[in-house]
Scaffold this active site. Structure first.
Site, mmCIF file in Angstrom:
data_model
loop_
_atom_site.group_PDB
_atom_site.id
_atom_site.type_symbol
_atom_site.label_atom_id
_atom_site.label_comp_id
_atom_site.label_asym_id
_atom_site.label_seq_id
_atom_site.Cartn_x
_atom_site.Cartn_y
_atom_site.Cartn_z
ATOM 1 N N GLU A 1 0.854 -1.194 0.000
ATOM 2 C CA GLU A 1 0.000 0.000 0.000
ATOM 3 C C GLU A 1 0.886 1.240 0.000
ATOM 4 O OE1 GLU A 1 -3.288 0.390 2.613
ATOM 5 O OE2 GLU A 1 -3.798 -1.733 2.498
ATOM 6 N N GLU B 248 -1.335 -0.562 13.772
ATOM 7 C CA GLU B 248 -2.540 -0.292 12.989
ATOM 8 C C GLU B 248 -3.795 -0.636 13.790
ATOM 9 O OE1 GLU B 248 -2.672 -2.467 9.323
ATOM 10 O OE2 GLU B 248 -4.258 -1.179 8.517
HETATM 11 C C1 BGC Z 1 -5.075 1.415 5.195
HETATM 12 C C2 BGC Z 1 -5.687 2.354 6.148
HETATM 13 C C3 BGC Z 1 -6.877 2.962 5.513
HETATM 14 C C4 BGC Z 1 -7.847 1.856 5.293
HETATM 15 C C5 BGC Z 1 -9.133 2.301 4.682
HETATM 16 C C6 BGC Z 1 -6.069 0.312 5.002
HETATM 17 O O1 BGC Z 1 -5.619 -0.694 4.217
HETATM 18 O O2 BGC Z 1 -3.817 1.018 5.568
HETATM 19 O O3 BGC Z 1 -5.009 2.900 7.118
HETATM 20 O O4 BGC Z 1 -7.388 4.071 6.105
HETATM 21 O O5 BGC Z 1 -7.291 0.805 4.547
HETATM 22 O O6 BGC Z 1 -10.051 1.367 4.841
#
Ligand code: BGC
Length: 901
Positions: free
Chosen positions: A465, A758
């Protein structure tokens, strides 16, 4: 006394300026004492004379003063000085001069061609091309030389064997179809008289490499390409221009066999090209560069900060997790890469993998990388010590797994050194306190920012990502702006956001947009049919996700408040207004639809469906809609758009009414009854005053029911402590902050975390690793409590935009006996430290010149003797309110009333 620290567009003596009205700022410094600027006079000149004399401007700000003189000439050095006057008509001396230099201001001044390797047929990562050319200088001596550089992809440039600049992953990421960032370098010392050579190697980077989890690539183009222009000025006044063109030579037969942002780099040192950037190098085996079409994207001067190496970390532990599998622990989760130092026979292969944590058996945890390969491979050329650092990739990691295909090679702790990289922002905030776990939490928050403020504000630096998630930026904005100076970082990112604003006015989920673009779809089979419905907007590329897209309105406002420059509002206004119009169009009787990511990763979210938020999605959407309308009204007010301000106020009123009718019971219970529902309603001022008490009671009950533990996700967490303080329950905020049991801020700290996770349950003692489908150990959102720590425990906030008026109001609470906080504001350093001993409370603080401070002395009453420079304004239940002039103060009171439960 004279003004110091003169900056143009927030930089000392910058090059490449292309804005027609750059901003100027200065400070008055400690020597200025209580000096209050009542007016300034500023002069800008070139060798040919004054181009702007501001005259005497009766203004007290010394930040965000915009140029208003004659139109700039390209490639010209401008010099400026300023003097200031106090309220008694005393003028300071003129400052030492500062300079700025303009870049290539007109598009047609770029004379070069975009060049690269012959276009390839394959759609896969390819060896990095290297390009070079020779040039000869004129007989006259070089006065100055400037290199202007940009690329579709990433570059590393060399002149006569020397690397140009210290930035890495340059020129960064933007929507390359619309806007490409160019960087100006001073290369005077690199250009030699006579024969010279210039060249660059190119990486695919974000331009054509893999982006996002579906392993799609080439979002902006198929092949990396480069545009350079070297401008040499001679002492006799003549000039010479050297640019990329069809005569340059190229080869892809070099050592970088593959380099991608997610996947890492494969480097075969046996294929090194030698001194390829020296003029005498024989490039006859290379071929002619391919000229790429200029697609007409705007070329803009890259705003500070560049991505740079900011720190090196030594190995703190080295062991073998299995025979021949060496694990290096660098002691800190970070973004960057490692410097590999080896001495091994030719052809020896080292494979390095990067992970954030270790499994129970000591092996490096790679389960959360998803499709990112995050692997560097180095093949030795042999013959002595070799040092390798990759060129066009980075990793998010604390642990490195190294495997060498030759058992005889000795692996030592210093075989690997961690190289930390980050968008190199000035660190502005510091915070520490008597609880070492909370001080470590602050460090983790700062490291989270270091790892994620890299080109764009990313969600995480490790998996497939590393995207500029709008929501993540929104949650962390206030905290980010305390830790580091993020003014230009966000100025640039707001361009990315508005470049990719959708035709409907909605904003994408990530900027630059690689999600909504081309109809990105979430993997529908991974979520329930119900969520598919809920996610409508995001799933079908419509953006506009509540709490994510709203950053387009909230970010310009926060940056304005923190740094006091209304230009950010001016520039963003149309885009913000279009977004709010989109929200109006999408709403039904002022209620936003039931869609979006919800209170993402709240502890109550069903593990089988992340999109089923325990806080109703329409409540969330409507709360943000109301907040956006409020901020639009304030923005319009600042910009003098009275009619707009009135219209937005009415809109905000209507939304709040609809919110209360729909989601708030007569007794102050909110739909969903979740902590986040209460926090949004109270934090965004949606509840009529008469009902606030009951709503706060319900919030407190929702916390008590969980034995004083949080259940908030991305949207509720940033508001948790600040809302409690806003409604007089700082005692509970301290209790939550100091909670050690899961879920809490300190639980990860106690497990050895060195960054913010996270998820609250990224790892727990009971269940081990959280869902590997999405489980980074370096995410900013949960760190959004940092802002409350700085403002309420630490005691530093702003009372007027840009800290022209400071607020010093630490509120001590049970469990913490001292705190030390500082903030490098646009006017100079603010610092606060306090300590308690029983009922005794000592408060020390510094107020910078040319500001005043509102001060709350907790627990004190009007009998407290105040030193010269501080005047009493009034007494409240929590202490006395004062106004302080610039200075350094110490206050003692023996009547502290600590926030207690
Ligand atoms: C990201 C997030 C993001 C989210 C949205 C994730 O995969 O890393 O931090 O805000 O997706 O759903």
């Amino acid at each position: 006394m004279r003004p110091i620290k003169l900056k143009t567009n927030h930089q000392f003596n910058p090059l490449g300026i292309d804005s027609p009205q750059p901003s100027f700022s200065w400070q008055l410094g400690e020597d200025a004492g209580r000096f209050q600027q009542s007016a300034f006079e500023l002069r800008v000149q070139t060798e040919s004379g004054v181009v702007w004399d501001s005259g005497v401007v009766a203004q007290s700000q010394s930040h965000a003063i915009h140029y208003a003189g004659a139109t700039f000439e390209s490639q010209t050095l401008y010099c400026w000085t300023v003097r200031v006057r106090d309220s008694d008509e005393n003028w300071s001396d003129w400052s030492e001069p500062a300079t700025f230099e303009t870049g290539l201001l007109q598009r047609d001044e770029w004379q070069g061609q975009w060049i690269g390797e012959t276009p390839r047929m394959e759609s896969a990562a390819m060896p990095a091309p290297t390009l070079r050319s020779k040039f000869k200088t004129e007989p006259s001596a070089v006065k100055k030389a400037r290199l202007y550089a940009t690329a579709g992809g990433l570059y590393e440039i060399f002149i006569n064997g020397e690397r140009v600049g210290e930035d890495v992953l340059a020129p960064g990421w933007s929507n390359y179809d619309k806007r490409r960032q160019a960087i100006a370098y001073d290369v005077t010392s690199l250009v030699e008289s006579g024969e010279n050579a210039i060249g660059a190697s190119l990486g695919e980077g974000w331009f054509c490499g893999y982006l996002f989890y579906k392993r799609e690539r080439e979002f902006y183009g198929k092949d990396p390409h480069l545009l350079l222009q070297l401008e040499i000025e001679y002492t006799d006044g003549t000039r010479q221009t050297v640019c990329t063109d069809e005569n340059w030579r190229v080869t892809s037969d070099g050592p970088i066999l593959m380099s991608g942002v997610y996947d890492g780099e494969v480097y075969d040192a046996r294929k090194e090209l030698g001194d390829w950037s020296l003029s005498e190098y024989d490039d006859s085996a290379w071929h002619t560069a391919h000229v790429y079409e200029d697609k007409g994207a705007q070329l803009v001067n890259k705003l500070k900060p560049p991505i740079q190496q900011i720190e090196e970390l030594k190995t703190i532990e080295l062991y073998e997790s299995a025979p021949g599998v060496h694990v290096f622990n660098l002691g800190q989760n970070m973004a960057g890469w490692v410097r590999l130092k080896v001495n091994a026979p030719r052809g020896t292969r080292f494979t390095l993998k990067f992970g954030e944590w270790v499994n129970d058996d000591g092996s490096v945890y790679l389960g959360n990388l998803r499709t990112a390969k995050s692997t560097d491979t180095y093949i030795c050329k042999g013959g002595g010590e070799e040092i390798f650092e990759p060129h066009f990739t980075y990793h998010g990691f604390q642990y490195v797994e190294l495997v060498c295909d030759n058992d005889a090679v000795v692996i030592e702790p210093d075989t690997v050194t961690g190289i930390v990289i980050c968008s190199d922002m000035e660190q502005t905030g510091t915070f520490e306190c008597s609880d070492p776990l909370v001080s470590r939490l602050q460090q983790n928050i700062v490291w989270g920012q270091r790892g994620n403020f890299l080109a764009v504000p990313t969600g995480c630096p490790n998996r497939d990502e590393r995207l500029g998630w709008t929501g993540d930026a929104l949650m962390f904005l206030g905290t980010a702006a305390f830790n580091y100076n993020v003014e230009t970082f966000f100025e640039k990112w707001l361009c990315d956001l508005s470049d990719d604003q959708l035709a409907s006015g909605s904003y994408p989920d990530v900027a630059p947009d690689v999600a909504c673009k081309d109809g990105f779809h979430w993997p529908i089979d991974a979520i329930s049919p119900l969520s598919v419905k809920i996610l409508r907007g995001s799933l079908y590329g419509e953006g506009g996700c509540a709490g994510w897209a709203d950053v387009g309105v909230i970010c310009p406002w926060v940056i304005y408040e923190r740094y006091g420059d209304a230009r950010i509002l001016e520039r963003s206004y149309d885009s913000m207004a279009a977004y709010v119009k989109f929200l109006e169009d999408e709403s039904n009787h002022f209620l936003r639809p039931f869609e979006g990511y919800g209170d993402w990763l709240s502890i109550d979210t069903s593990p089988s469906d992340l999109f089923l938020s325990p806080t109703p999605q329409d409540l969330i959407g409507t709360a943000f809609f109301a907040y956006d309308a409020d901020l639009m009204a304030k923005t319009a007010e600042v910009l003098g758009k009275k009619a707009d301000a009135e219209a937005y106020r009415t809109l905000a009123k209507n939304i709040k009414q609809a919110f209360c009718d729909e989601f708030v019971s007569a007794n102050g219970r909110l739909a969903g009854d979740t902590q986040t529902a209460y926090l949004l309603a109270l934090g965004y001022d949606l509840i009529p005053e008469a009902l606030q008490g009951r709503v706060v009671e319900n919030l407190v009950l929702s916390l008590e029911r969980r034995d004083w533990k949080l259940s908030t996700g991305f949207l509720g967490t940033p508001l948790l402590c600040s809302v409690l303080t806003k409604f007089g329950r700082t005692d509970i905020a301290y209790r939550l902050l100091l909670q050690k049991e899961y879920p809490s801020w300190l639980y990860p700290v106690l497990q050895g975390a060195t960054t913010m996770w996270e998820r609250w349950n990224s790892w727990t003692k009971e269940d081990g690793f959280g869902n590997t489908g999405m489980n980074s150990f370096n995410h900013c959102a949960c760190g959004a409590v940092g802002e409350w720590m700085a403002t309420t425990v630490g005691g530093i906030s702003f009372a007027e935009p840009g800290y022209k008026k400071v607020r010093i109001a630490p509120i001590p609470g049970e469990g913490i006996t001292w705190a030390k906080t500082s903030y490098a504001s646009p006017y100079g350093k603010i610092s606060v430290d306090w300590k308690t001993e029983g009922p005794a409370f000592e408060l020390n603080f510094t107020v910078p010149s040319n500001t005043t401070a509102e001060v709350l002395v907790s627990g004190a009453d009007a009998s407290l003797e105040l030193p010269d420079g501080i005047t009493l304004v009034g007494e409240t239940a929590s202490g006395i309110e004062c106004i302080a002039l610039p200075g350094v103060y110490r206050l003692n009171t023996s009547k502290l009333r600590v926030a207690q439960s």
